[in-house]
Structure formats: structure tokens, C-alpha cells
Design an enzyme around this catalytic site. Structure first.
Site, mmCIF file in Angstrom:
data_model
loop_
_atom_site.group_PDB
_atom_site.id
_atom_site.type_symbol
_atom_site.label_atom_id
_atom_site.label_comp_id
_atom_site.label_asym_id
_atom_site.label_seq_id
_atom_site.Cartn_x
_atom_site.Cartn_y
_atom_site.Cartn_z
ATOM 1 N N GLU B 100 -104.213 14.294 -0.887
ATOM 2 C CA GLU B 100 -103.552 15.551 -0.559
ATOM 3 C C GLU B 100 -103.912 16.629 -1.575
ATOM 4 O OE1 GLU B 100 -99.270 15.722 -0.871
ATOM 5 O OE2 GLU B 100 -99.235 17.798 -0.166
ATOM 6 N N ASP B 165 -97.618 16.282 -18.392
ATOM 7 C CA ASP B 165 -97.553 17.738 -18.474
ATOM 8 C C ASP B 165 -96.777 18.099 -19.728
ATOM 9 O OD1 ASP B 165 -96.313 20.318 -16.159
ATOM 10 O OD2 ASP B 165 -97.106 20.444 -18.195
ATOM 11 N N ASP B 167 -95.429 21.187 -21.906
ATOM 12 C CA ASP B 167 -95.166 22.601 -21.714
ATOM 13 C C ASP B 167 -94.564 23.171 -22.992
ATOM 14 O OD1 ASP B 167 -94.118 25.061 -20.896
ATOM 15 O OD2 ASP B 167 -93.794 24.313 -18.866
#
Lengths: 482, 474
Positions: B100, B165, B167
């Protein structure tokens, strides 16, 4: 000629059994495929259920790795003819295989009974896990690799060289292992995906994608594996239940089995309205288990009970047949004698009584607490009177109390060998009532209570039972099952 | 007016005068173009350029994305390596086809369940849609665009890279130079530390070999772990890995976010030693955590009663962060509580240890920004980070899409001057593209990506051989 043939057949049987049950401990991967008689089906199932219930009880009383626990469990295993030892003599082998076969078959039968609801599954898995853990610990180290191999557990033991390299790191990863202890154990290399719990909490040394697990800890890994497999298997079993239930011979027994665990929860009151409020004082002395007797006494003396006590006692009263109106009347009359005025009672306490009868809120008709629940949840604190006196009180105090209740002196001793065990306060009441109202005259009045250490729970046992009474007991258990 | 030749994959909106001598090629469709000022280009900047007023700006303006993106996707996006990566050597059937992608288009239109049959289709679609943002999702059991056609429950996410991830906003309580979306060279060190610590653990503790670190384009970094074992991990395994790597616990309500106990796990020891090589410069000097009053307060709040007073009086004596830290370490050793000697390590970890979002790593179907995607707010490209030169990585030197387009423009122009007469029209696109990004700042980042893919290809070759052996094709 025939004689000859028979011998050959029996030898084949022996070999087959050796293949099927190479080890006393198994993962129950494959279901049994033979034919068995209904009688055997029933006996096996009931025996295993007994075993699991014993496991539940002793698990509450003793630490699971303690000696007393092991001794008790071994005794039970031996009595019920389940395998309990790993190394068995040659001449015992025949009988041993019988036991292993029984173990195997009974496990699968109980799967049928216990796969239906989340609660049943959880209970079943818990007891089976405890049983597995016990047996696992009994495996001597030299048999261990064999056990792993026969069960396809690919945990590789590491060699000397690698040991030297990882030793220190293992000690630093694990608070429970000292250098000395580590020297004595095997260390296994297991892919991290198989020990997620240890990885998640960082309780294990991890290198190159492999965890290094000392023998002592390997039980956690194996247990997790066991639990996962069993959980999946139960889910699968549940899906094929309709087919099983269509067999009329099996359905009644399976239903009985699963209700026996729940120990029938006394949610469906058979005797609604048969008790009058005036009788309660008298009944409390004669037929109430100790915990309820205490609560009743405290209520009468203080004209009050705290929440925990109200719950435990209130639901018990519902279980023995009190109606909502009676309950309201009962509590109101008592509380009003204390500091609560009628109005306040109606506004606050009455609501919660109606709630516990399922007449308010989400309308759950709460079931009276079983012994297990009373012991394990909501321990009493200062000012409380609920809980289990055999668990939550000081032993000396308990002894005194029992003496004051005129229990014969020699009764306040450990009684081990009775077959009847108490699971539910309402069960005590029901038994006591049926006794007093004349059933089996030979049996002695209420209780030979095991006093002693705080560890002993309310194993209130009925007096000597004969072997026929053994089946009677079990039938009593099933008596009121719907 | 168009030149009349058959349009290629996109409609070229620039205008051509076929009869006039070509001065330059249209950057978008390569066709000849005139700079005759009377012929207007539809967009603002092309207009200005056509007027010869302004050279292509390298200052990024989000409004120019619609013009820059087509160029970027035509000539710069490294489709070849990208496909080689996501195809994983074709070892598993339909791996690429069942992947996807999600696109964020102009006007914040978000489309999910995009999938492509091959590299060519991927290119065509991306060039047609010009997504502002590209996310990569999981490999599903069926083609994602068929997810509604499949019986409910059968459409399942099956595999995906293990991702992380980091951040910078998660560090706001421990950095003073910037907050929220801003970053600077001082706090960028936190990202360097995160990459070092996590990369080491992923490699040495978990045995993962193929790890791609990517600058997110604004304020953080992502990691893509592409080993087969990683891609096959279940959700609970991913969350276990993320928990193993987490040391910071608690949100805004928690003051002391790190609790250590003996024995100290080797993972923590290793991580600490990596961090310590940055700690003095980063925390004591750059962030000055024991110099600035508010910051000092925050550190003191982490200390237990029994050493607090002495530490405060030490701080009267010593005025620099460095000296104060030394004195604090001494005090910590004198503490009476259990495990108090670990306090200085706990402080170091609280100020520097990587803070990752477990939820990003947990989900097998989680969509994460694709490498080489453009960050719409900053214009910067999400470029791979060369971990061998981690300390030299400068997020502010990462090219923006406008910079790249300008570079390309210049390169094309100078290229045409040098090779006047040589006709570049006939070159096949991929080849042109290879020359193109090499002429821009993107080149060196594509190289890092290329190396990464090559490393993985070595492992697939072995697998493909095994497979064909088993099938008996020789």
C-alpha cells in the site's frame, strides 16, 4: 498359535505406547485417536477435574514452588493415578503408560468442557499451566534436552566458548542469577521472537537476535509457549463444539463438568422466600460458615457494616433465599438502630441493595461470592469484617473464636484426608441445612475445622467419608446444576 | 501553442513555437521551448522566467510545489533504486503489487490503498498525480485497491518493514534552544545520538542488518529496518522491540522520567557509553543545562532530598555547567538511597536518550513517510542519512525541491552550452534521470540509498538461487 499371536500383539502395544508417550510431560499437541468407553470417559474427566481443583486450592494456600505445594500435588497425582515422576523403573512402565494415557485423554476431554466461555478458558489454562509448571520443575536436568527434543522445542544449548563470552552479560541482565548459580546451569540460545515478554521488559541478555536464557528461566519461555498453544487450541475446539454437543451421551457430562468448576454460583435461588427474617439469628449460629457468622455478629453489634461486608454478606443472604423486600427490611431495621435514620437509608443504602438484586443500573443480578473470590479479592482492612477468617485473621484469634463456638478440641487440627472441599459459603449453608434436616445421620455435625497456620484456607471438611461417599460428594456438587 | 508533437505522459502546459530556434528545452516535457516573452507560461514563476526577470528561485515557497513536483518526479526521484528496494528481489510473489502507498495530493486530498504493478506504472502514476506527500504502508494479502472487493476479514496487512520515528518535539522538555517544529544545530545532536544508540541496538542486540535512516525533512529522523525477519514481525513483537529500546517513561506529569536499577542491563550500559561521547559538548556546553537558571532548576528537581542541599551549595561555588556536573557526580555517589549512584546516569539519559513513539513501530499497517518524499512545509527532501558520516550530516544542507530544480535548470543550461549541437532529445528517460540527479545535490543521497539497496540485493541473490535450485530451473 493363538498364544503366540497374543504375545506379539501385547509387545506391539507396549512399543506403541512407548512411542506415543515417551515422556511423562507433554504439550498435548495431538488429540487421542482411540476408542474409549463412556465409563472411562467419565472417570477420566472427573479425576482430572478433581486434580485441577486441587491445584487451584493449594495454589491459594501455598507458594507454588514451595515444598508443601509439591508434596500436596504429588500426593494428589498419585491418588488420582496421574503421572507424577519422570524417571520410572522398567517394571513400572506398563502402569506408567496407563497414567500417561489417562493424562492425555482427560486433558482433551476437559478441553471440550472448558472452551466455551472466556472465564472457563482462563480458569482451565491457569490450572493446566500450574500443573505443567510443577511437572516441568520435576524433570531432572539430564532428561531435559530429551524433553525439548521430543517436543520440538528448538532451544540450543550453547558451548563452552560462547559461555565464556556471554557469561558476564547474562549476569548483568538478570537480577536473579548470580555468577555461582550460572556456572551450574545450561544456557540456551532462543530467538527473541519466542520470548517477547522477557525482551519487552529487558530481563534477558540479547545479542544478534538471540536471547541467552539460563536453565532456571527457561520455564518461563516454555510456559509461555504452552499457554499460547493451549489458548489457540481452545479457540479451535470451541468452533467444533456444536458437533460434540450433538452427541447426547457426551453433552450432559460436559455440562456438569463446566458447572462443577463454577461450583454452581448460587445465582438461581431455589429457596426464595423460604427463610424468614426471624430465623436468621438462629441460622447464623447453626448453618452459616464462619465468615458469614462473623459478619452477622458484627452487623448486630455495630448496627452497621462497611461496603465490603455489605456486599459479601448481602449477596450470601440473597443466595440462601432472601427476597429483595426481606433484604431491605433486614438491613433497614439494623441500620436504623445505629446512626442511620430511615430517610437516609432509603436514599443511599436501599439503592445499593436493589442494585445488588439487579433492579437498578445495568441490572446485573450479582452472584454471591465464592470462597476463592472472598479470599483473593478485596482483603479486609481496619474496621472491616468481611473476608475469610481462615485466611485473613490472626491464627490465635481464630482458634479462640472456634473454641468459643464450641467446636470439639480435637477438631481444631489439620484434617487432610477428607474428600469434600468447600468452595462457596452458600454451599456450606446448603450442606449444613440438608444435614440438619436429616439426610445422612452417620455424618458428624458441621465442621472439623482445620486451624493452624494462616496459610490454610477454609478447607472445611466433612468427616470421614467412605469410598461410596466419594461419588456421593461429587453428585452433591452436581445436584443443583440446571 | 503546442508544438504539435504527440503529448507524452502529461500535458505540457508550456507553450512552444515550433518554428523558432530552440533556446532551451521545456523542463517538464523536454520539448523545445522559446523564451519569447510574448509567449506566456501559466504559472507565476515560469512567467517571470519567461520574462527573463528572475532566475529559478532556490528559496522554497510552498505555493510553487505544483510546478516543482512535476519536475521532481520526472527527473529526480530515484525510481529505479526505489523499485529495487520495495520489490525485494521478487523473491516473494506480488510483494510489490500488494504494497500500500498513500498519497497526499493538492488541497490536502488524501488517498489510501494505492498500489502499482511494476516500476513503470509507479512512475506514470506518480508523475500524473504529483503527490505532495508519499507514505509507504504494508504489504497486504491482496492488492490494496481491491480491499473492498475482498471478503471482510480476509484483507490483512501481512508484512512491513520495522520502522521508528524520532521527533524532536518529544524532547521539548529537555531542550532550550528550540521548541516544537524548530530545530537548530545545537539540538540536532539529539538526533545524532538517537541514530547512534538505536542503530547499534538494532544491529548488535537484534541482529538486524539492513537499516535505512532517513531525515524526515523537518524535525526528526525515521528508521526503516528491512531484514526479512523484521518485515515478518507481528504487532506484539514490534511493540516488544520498541519497549526494549525505550528508557524514557512518563509524560508531562512525570518529573523524573528514567529509573534505573542494578544490575544495569548491558543495553543500557552500551547506550550510555555512546551518549557520553556527546554529553559534555551537547548538554553541558551547547544546552548549558547547569548554567541557565531555569534549566538548573529542572535538573535539581530530579535529585533526592538527601543530596539536594549540598548540591545547591556546590552550585554557589561553581558556576559553569561542566564544573557543576563534576560536583554533582561526586554528590550522587554520596547518596544514601538505594541505587542513588545511578542518578547521574539517569540524568544523562533523561536529557539525551532517544525518545521513540511506540505506536509508530507497533502497527503492521502503519503508514510512514517515504524516503525521497518532499516535506511540504520545508520543501526539503527526505533523504537517507549516511551513518558512516553521521556527525557530518547537516539537516540544513539537505536540498529543498526548489534548490534541486534550480540546480537542474542550471545544469541543463550549462550542459547544453558545453555540448552544443548534441541532441539530448533521443535519450531514454531513465538514463537522463541518472545524469540529472547526479548533477544536483541529490546525487550524494541517492548514492547512499543505492549502496543500501545493493547490500540487500546480495542477500536476495542467495535466496533466489536457493529457490530456483529447489524448483529445478537452471
Amino acid at each position: 498359535m493363538q498364544f503366540f499371536r497374543k504375545q506379539r500383539i501385547s509387545r506391539l502395544n507396549g512399543d506403541r505406547q512407548a512411542d506415543m508417550y515417551p515422556h511423562s510431560l507433554q504439550f498435548y499437541g495431538q488429540p487421542p485417536t482411540e476408542n474409549i468407553s463412556l465409563a472411562e470417559f467419565e472417570t477420566f474427566a472427573v479425576d482430572r477435574l478433581r486434580l485441577l481443583k486441587t491445584i487451584e486450592n493449594i495454589g491459594v494456600s501455598y507458594v507454588k514452588t514451595s515444598e508443601q505445594y509439591s508434596k500436596k500435588l504429588e500426593a494428589e497425582l498419585r491418588k488420582l493415578l496421574f503421572p507424577y515422576r519422570v524417571d520410572v523403573d522398567e517394571k513400572e512402565l506398563g502402569k506408567e503408560y496407563e497414567k500417561r494415557r489417562k493424562d492425555h485423554i482427560s486433558h482433551f476431554i476437559l478441553r471440550l468442557a472448558y472452551c466455551q466461555t472466556e472465564d472457563l478458558r482462563r480458569w482451565f489454562i491457569q490450572q493446566e499451566m500450574d500443573l505443567f509448571r510443577y511437572r516441568f520443575h520435576e524433570i531432572p536436568e539430564e532428561h531435559f534436552q530429551n524433553f525439548l527434543n521430543t517436543n520440538n522445542l528448538i532451544y540450543n544449548s550453547i558451548n563452552e566458548e560462547e559461555r565464556r563470552i556471554v557469561k558476564l552479560s547474562i549476569i548483568h541482565s538478570n537480577a536473579n542469577i548470580s555468577a555461582v548459580k550460572l556456572e551450574e546451569m545450561e544456557i540456551y540460545k532462543v530467538p527473541f521472537q519466542d520470548v517477547l515478554d522477557l525482551v519487552r521488559s529487558r530481563k534477558v541478555y540479547l545479542k544478534g537476535g538471540y536471547t541467552y536464557i539460563p536453565h532456571k528461566e527457561i520455564v518461563t519461555v516454555v510456559l509461555n509457549d504452552f499457554r499460547t498453544r493451549l489458548s489457540k487450541a481452545l479457540a479451535v475446539t470451541a468452533r467444533s463444539l456444536p458437533v460434540v454437543h450433538s452427541d447426547e451421551r457426551l453433552q450432559p457430562l460436559l455440562n456438569h463438568l463446566s458447572h462443577a468448576y463454577v461450583g454452581q454460583d448460587y445465582s438461581i435461588q431455589k429457596n426464595i422466600g423460604k427463610i424468614s427474617l426471624e430465623q436468621i439469628d438462629n441460622l447464623s449460629l447453626k448453618s452459616f460458615p464462619l465468615c458469614m457468622r462473623n459478619l452477622h455478629k458484627a452487623l448486630r453489634e455495630n448496627h452497621h457494616l462497611r461496603h465490603g461486608g455489605r456486599m459479601q454478606y448481602g449477596l450470601f443472604l440473597k443466595g440462601i433465599g432472601l427476597t429483595l423486600e426481606q433484604a431491605l427490611q433486614f438491613w433497614r431495621a439494623e441500620f436504623v438502630k445505629g446512626k442511620v435514620d430511615a430517610d437516609k437509608f432509603d436514599k443511599t443504602y436501599a439503592y445499593s441493595i436493589r442494585h445488588s438484586f439487579g433492579k437498578e443500573g445495568k441490572r446485573t443480578d450479582y452472584t454471591p461470592f465464592s470462597c476463592m473470590k472472598i479470599i483473593l479479592s478485596n482483603a479486609p482492612s481496619q474496621g472491616d469484617h468481611h473476608g475469610c477468617p481462615f485466611r485473613h485473621s490472626d491464627p490465635e484469634l481464630l482458634k479462640q473464636k472456634l473454641q468459643s463456638y464450641k467446636i470439639p478440641g480435637n477438631g481444631i487440627n489439620q484434617v487432610d484426608d477428607c474428600n469434600f472441599s468447600l468452595n462457596h459459603p452458600n454451599q456450606y449453608f446448603a450442606e449444613s441445612q440438608s444435614l440438619l434436616n436429616g439426610k445422612d445421620v452417620k455424618r458428624e455435625a458441621p465442621a472439623k475445622i482445620s486451624g493452624g497456620s494462616q496459610e490454610t484456607p477454609a478447607n472445611v471438611k466433612m468427616a470421614e467419608s467412605t469410598s461410596s461417599a466419594e461419588m456421593d460428594d461429587l453428585e452433591l456438587l452436581f445436584q443443583d446444576a440446571p | 501553442m503546442h508544438c504539435g508533437s504527440t503529448p507524452k505522459t502529461i500535458d505540457c502546459k508550456s507553450q512552444h513555437a515550433p518554428s523558432q530556434r530552440p533556446v532551451s528545452s521545456c523542463l517538464v516535457c523536454y520539448r523545445e521551448r522559446t523564451t519569447n516573452p510574448t509567449i506566456r507560461h501559466p504559472s507565476r514563476f515560469r512567467y517571470s522566467r519567461a520574462l527573463g526577470l528572475v532566475s529559478m528561485s532556490d528559496v522554497y515557497d510552498p505555493a510553487s510545489l505544483p510546478d516543482l513536483l512535476p519536475l521532481y518526479y520526472r527527473r529526480l526521484f530515484p525510481f529505479s533504486q526505489y523499485f529495487r528496494w520495495l520489490n525485494y528481489g521478487g523473491v516473494t510473489k506480488n510483494y510489490f503489487q500488494n504494497r500500500e502507498f498513500s498519497f497526499t495530493l493538492k488541497d490536502d486530498i488524501y488517498v489510501r490503498y494505492q498500489c502499482f504493478s511494476n516500476q513503470s506504472e509507479l512512475e506514470k502514476e506518480m508523475q500524473k498525480m504529483c503527490p505532495y506527500k508519499i507514505d509507504i504502508g504494508a504489504v497486504y494479502s491482496h492488492r490494496p485497491n481491491q480491499h473492498n472487493a475482498v471478503k471482510s476479514g480476509s484483507f490483512q496487512a501481512q508484512e512491513k518493514e520495522l520502522v521508528f520515528d524520532i521527533d524532536m518535539t518529544d524532547y521539548d522538555d529537555v531542550r532550550s534552544c528550540c521548541s516544537s517544529a524548530d530545530i537548530c544545530h545545537k539540538c540536532w545532536t539529539l538526533m545524532k545520538i538517537a541514530v547512534r544508540v538505536l542503530d547499534r541496538a538494532l544491529k548488535e542486540d537484534f541482529g538486524f542488518e539492513h537499516r535505512l535512516w532517513v531525515y524526515s525533512g523537518r524535525r526528526g529522523v525515521h528508521c526503516w529496518v528491512c531484514d526479512e525477519a523484521a518485515r515478518k514481525l507481528s504487532q506484539s513483537a514490534r511493540s516488544a522491540v520498541a519497549e526494549y529500546l525505550s528508557l524514557i517513561r512518563g509524560g508531562s506529569e512525570t518529573i523524573k522520567k528514567v529509573q534505573l536499577s542494578t544490575p544495569v542491563h548491558p543495553f543500557i550500559t552500551e547506550s550510555l557509553s555512546l551518549i557520553m561521547s556527546y554529553f559534555e559538548d551537547y548538554a553541558l556546553i551547547d544546552q548549558d543545562i547547569l548554567g541557565r537558571p531555569e534549566s538548573v532548576e529542572n535538573v535539581l528537581a530530579l535529585l533526592p532530598e538527601d543530596i539536594l542541599l549540598e548540591t545547591c551549595s556546590d552550585f554557589q561555588k561553581y558556576k559553569t555547567s561542566v564544573k557543576r556536573w563534576e560536583s554533582l557526580k561526586k554528590r550522587v555517589k554520596q547518596g544514601s538511597q538505594k541505587n542513588s549512584a545511578l542518578l547521574d546516569s539517569e540524568i544523562v539519559l533523561q536529557y539525551c536518550y532517544p525518545r521513540l513513539d511506540v505506536n509508530v513501530s507497533k502497527g503492521v499497517n502503519h503508514l510512514l513517510k517515504s524516503p525521497f518524499s518532499v516535506h511540504p512545509k520545508t520543501g526539503r527532501i527526505s533523504v537517507p542519512i549516511d551513518t558512516r558520516q553521521l556527525d557530518q550530516f547537516d539537516p540544513f544542507a539537505v536540498p529543498t525541491i526548489s534548490m534541486l530544480c534550480q540546480e537542474l535548470d542550471k545544469a541543463v543550461q550549462s550542459g547544453e552550452e558545453d555540448e552544443s549541437g548534441k541532441d539530448k532529445e533521443g535519450e531514454p528517460e531513465p538514463k537522463r534521470r541518472v545524469r540529472d540527479y547526479k548533477r544536483t545535490s541529490l546525487g550524494k543521497y541517492v548514492k547512499v540509498f543505492e549502496l543500501f539497496v545493493e547490500q540487500m540485493e546480495k542477500s536476495w541473490k542467495g535466496q533466489l538461487l536457493k529457490q530456483s535450485d529447489m524448483q529445478g530451473d537452471f
